[in-house]
Design an enzyme around this catalytic site. Structure first.
Site, PDB file in Angstrom:
ATOM      1  N   LYS A  28      -0.850  62.226   1.686  1.00 59.37           N
ATOM      2  CA  LYS A  28      -1.103  61.664   0.348  1.00 59.37           C
ATOM      3  C   LYS A  28      -0.111  60.548   0.044  1.00 59.37           C
ATOM      4  CE  LYS A  28      -0.826  64.539  -3.264  1.00 59.37           C
ATOM      5  NZ  LYS A  28       0.194  64.065  -4.226  1.00 59.37           N
ATOM      6  N   ASP A 327       7.364  69.891  -2.577  1.00 58.11           N
ATOM      7  CA  ASP A 327       5.989  70.281  -2.912  1.00 58.11           C
ATOM      8  C   ASP A 327       5.601  71.629  -2.295  1.00 58.11           C
ATOM      9  OD1 ASP A 327       5.591  67.977  -4.389  1.00 58.11           O
ATOM     10  OD2 ASP A 327       4.813  66.843  -2.686  1.00 58.11           O
ATOM     11  N   ARG A 403      -1.599  72.459  -6.069  1.00 54.11           N
ATOM     12  CA  ARG A 403      -0.776  73.303  -5.176  1.00 54.11           C
ATOM     13  C   ARG A 403      -0.639  74.732  -5.708  1.00 54.11           C
ATOM     14  NH1 ARG A 403       0.432  69.251  -1.714  1.00 54.11           N
ATOM     15  NH2 ARG A 403       1.294  67.355  -2.617  1.00 54.11           N
TER      16      ARG A 403
HETATM   17  C1  S3P Z   1       5.986  61.821  -3.734  1.00 56.28           C
HETATM   18  C2  S3P Z   1       7.219  62.204  -4.160  1.00 56.28           C
HETATM   19  C3  S3P Z   1       7.506  63.527  -4.726  1.00 56.28           C
HETATM   20  C4  S3P Z   1       6.377  64.523  -4.478  1.00 56.28           C
HETATM   21  C5  S3P Z   1       5.026  63.925  -4.695  1.00 56.28           C
HETATM   22  C6  S3P Z   1       4.830  62.727  -3.777  1.00 56.28           C
HETATM   23  C7  S3P Z   1       5.821  60.463  -3.209  1.00 56.28           C
HETATM   24  O1  S3P Z   1       7.700  63.399  -6.126  1.00 56.28           O
HETATM   25  O2  S3P Z   1       6.543  65.658  -5.310  1.00 56.28           O
HETATM   26  O3  S3P Z   1       4.014  64.867  -4.432  1.00 56.28           O
HETATM   27  O4  S3P Z   1       4.778  60.167  -2.592  1.00 56.28           O
HETATM   28  O5  S3P Z   1       6.738  59.635  -3.392  1.00 56.28           O
HETATM   29  P1  S3P Z   1       9.149  63.003  -6.720  1.00 56.28           P
HETATM   30  O6  S3P Z   1       9.505  61.698  -6.195  1.00 56.28           O
HETATM   31  O7  S3P Z   1       8.962  62.973  -8.221  1.00 56.28           O
HETATM   32  O8  S3P Z   1      10.064  64.114  -6.298  1.00 56.28           O
END
Ligand code: S3P
Length: 450
Positions: A28, A327, A403
């Site tokens: 993702k 996550d 999730r």
């Molecule tokens: C992500 C960063 C994470 C993660 C999210 C995807 C990203 O969030 O929880 O699902 O793609 O940069 P945070 O940067 O807020 O920790």
């Protein structure tokens, strides 16, 4: 669709062992970035393996609204005809990022240093999440943001007409904030510097280099110092998106707790900024083999053979590992319920500002399933009951969080009695083939009338 449509309750109940190959969809984080960097390059970026979950589709729609041509050619095969750094057109309508914090925060970053105004919104979950962590550093470039109380969406961002470069030390370990600042730095003159004390996922840095930006990372006493030279011409790329280790976590964890299971999960990222769950599971006594290590789409990957592991023990998860598995705590807390002894997860308060308050959602749902849980602002402790000993028999609230939904369905696959989630539709945001894939492995998942 999540937050906009009808809730779809779903029940998981214990069935036979899980067997077979679990080919999980594209990552993702990398999928969002492939679309966004592609839109900021000059010419055509080709993408294979793009995650076609709603979060990423919403980012594709947003990139079109900013003037890029984004086309789908076949399953996972997309192209983006980019408009170049600083080449965005002002969107004619509100940008709806649906459920995606990554989408909205990165897109705010990439328009904040261009003279234009854009208004952002999202579903009921995203409208509760804090945007100040991104708009604070964006204001240093000269952008202005006008949102609801507490920095919530809907929010209008007025991009800086004459941006200045920024030196910013991240106050939270967040790859989204880091990436938003780097994206804004692309259209500012001079050098933008981001300093991160704790390493977070490094996909933006890797991909910016791939797209031809001048970027250096220096390890110093104050942390990693990332320096980006502004106003580059980004070159279009061919991006092969690797599989998502955060999605792989669900079949992996299900196989560990469903008796007799033996599955293969190919191409799981071993990127050190993403693999904390897998280190933790091995320390707990999980039977996971890491086969055929290699590179795919610029990421180190391995094929995982995962077998039922009836003797897992609870551990103290090192808090400094949190960013590399942020996550994965919800599904880890399910595995912890099927281990013996306590699993202590400290330094996890960021979980409270994800798609839901994940500490609260997991604690309430696990308690409803008969598991003893302790929590405080920054900690989740699960008292393991041992393999096969989690009672289940509950309906768990998902709070529009994909999730949380997948975690409790995994729980139901191994609990004594079935577990129902009140809404499985948010799963479509990140893992649209979850239901079919888990059924193919042998899971008993059934949709329930709302
Ligand atoms: C992500 C960063 C994470 C993660 C999210 C995807 C990203 O969030 O929880 O699902 O793609 O940069 P945070 O940067 O807020 O920790």
């Amino acid at each position: 669709m999540s937050g906009h449509g009808v809730a779809q309750p779903m029940t998981a109940r214990a069935a036979g062992p899980l067997r077979g190959v679990a080919e999980v969809p594209g990552d993702k984080s990398i999928s969002h970035r492939a679309l966004i960097f592609g839109a900021m390059a000059v010419g055509e970026t080709k993408i294979t393996g793009l995650l076609e979950g709603q979060d990423v589709l919403d980012t594709a729609t947003a990139m079109r609204a900013f003037g890029a041509e984004v086309l789908q050619h076949g399953p996972g095969a997309w192209s983006v005809h980019g408009v170049g750094v600083g080449g965005f057109a002002e969107p004619a309508d509100v940008i709806d990022c649906g459920n995606s914090g990554t989408g909205v925060r990165l897109i705010m970053g990439c328009m904040a240093t261009t003279a234009m105004t854009a208004t952002f919104t999202g579903d009921a979950s995203l409208r509760k999440r804090p945007m100040g962590r991104v708009t604070d550093p964006l204001s240093l470039f000269g952008a202005q943001a006008f949102g609801r109380k507490g920095g919530r969406l809907p929010m209008t961002v007025v991009g800086a007409a004459h941006p200045v470069p920024v030196r910013y030390a991240l106050p939270v370990a967040s790859a989204q904030v880091k990436s938003a600042v780097l994206l804004a730095g692309l259209n500012a003159p001079g050098q933008t510097v981001v300093i991160e004390r704790e390493p977070t996922r490094d996909h933006s840095e890797r991909m910016l280099l791939g797209f031809g930006a001048a970027l250096t990372v220096e390890k110093t006493a104050e942390g990693s110092v990332i320096t980006l030279t502004g106003q580059p011409e980004l070159r279009p790329q061919v991006v092969a998106v690797p599989r998502d280790p955060s999605s792989a976590a669900f079949p992996v964890c299900a196989a560990l707790i469903v008796p007799g299971s033996d599955i293969m999960v190919p191409g799981v990222s071993q990127n050190l900024t993403r693999n904390g769950l897998y280190l933790t599971l091995v320390e707990m006594g999980a039977e996971i083999e890491f086969l055929n290590p290699r590179e795919e789409g610029g990421e180190p990957v391995a094929d995982l053979r995962v077998r039922f592991s009836g003797n897992m023990k609870g551990i103290e998860v090192p808090p400094e590992r949190a960013p590399s598995m942020i996550d994965e705590y919800p599904v880890l807390s399910v595995v912890a319920s099927f281990a013996t002894g306590r699993t202590v997860m400290r330094g996890v308060k960021e979980l409270r500002v994800k798609e839901s308050d994940r500490i609260d959602a997991m604690a309430r749902g696990l308690e409803a399933c008969g598991v003893t849980v302790e929590e405080d602002e920054d900690t989740l402790i699960v008292h393991g009951m041992g393999a096969g000993a989690v009672p289940g028999g509950a309906t768990c609230a998902v709070h529009l969080d994909h999730r949380i939904a997948m975690s409790f369905l995994v729980c139901g696959m191994a609990a004594v009695r079935p577990v129902t989630v009140d809404d499985a539709s948010p799963i479509l945001t990140s893992f649209p083939v979850f239901e079919g894939l888990m059924r193919t492995l042998g899971a008993d998942l059934r949709r329930v009338e709302p």
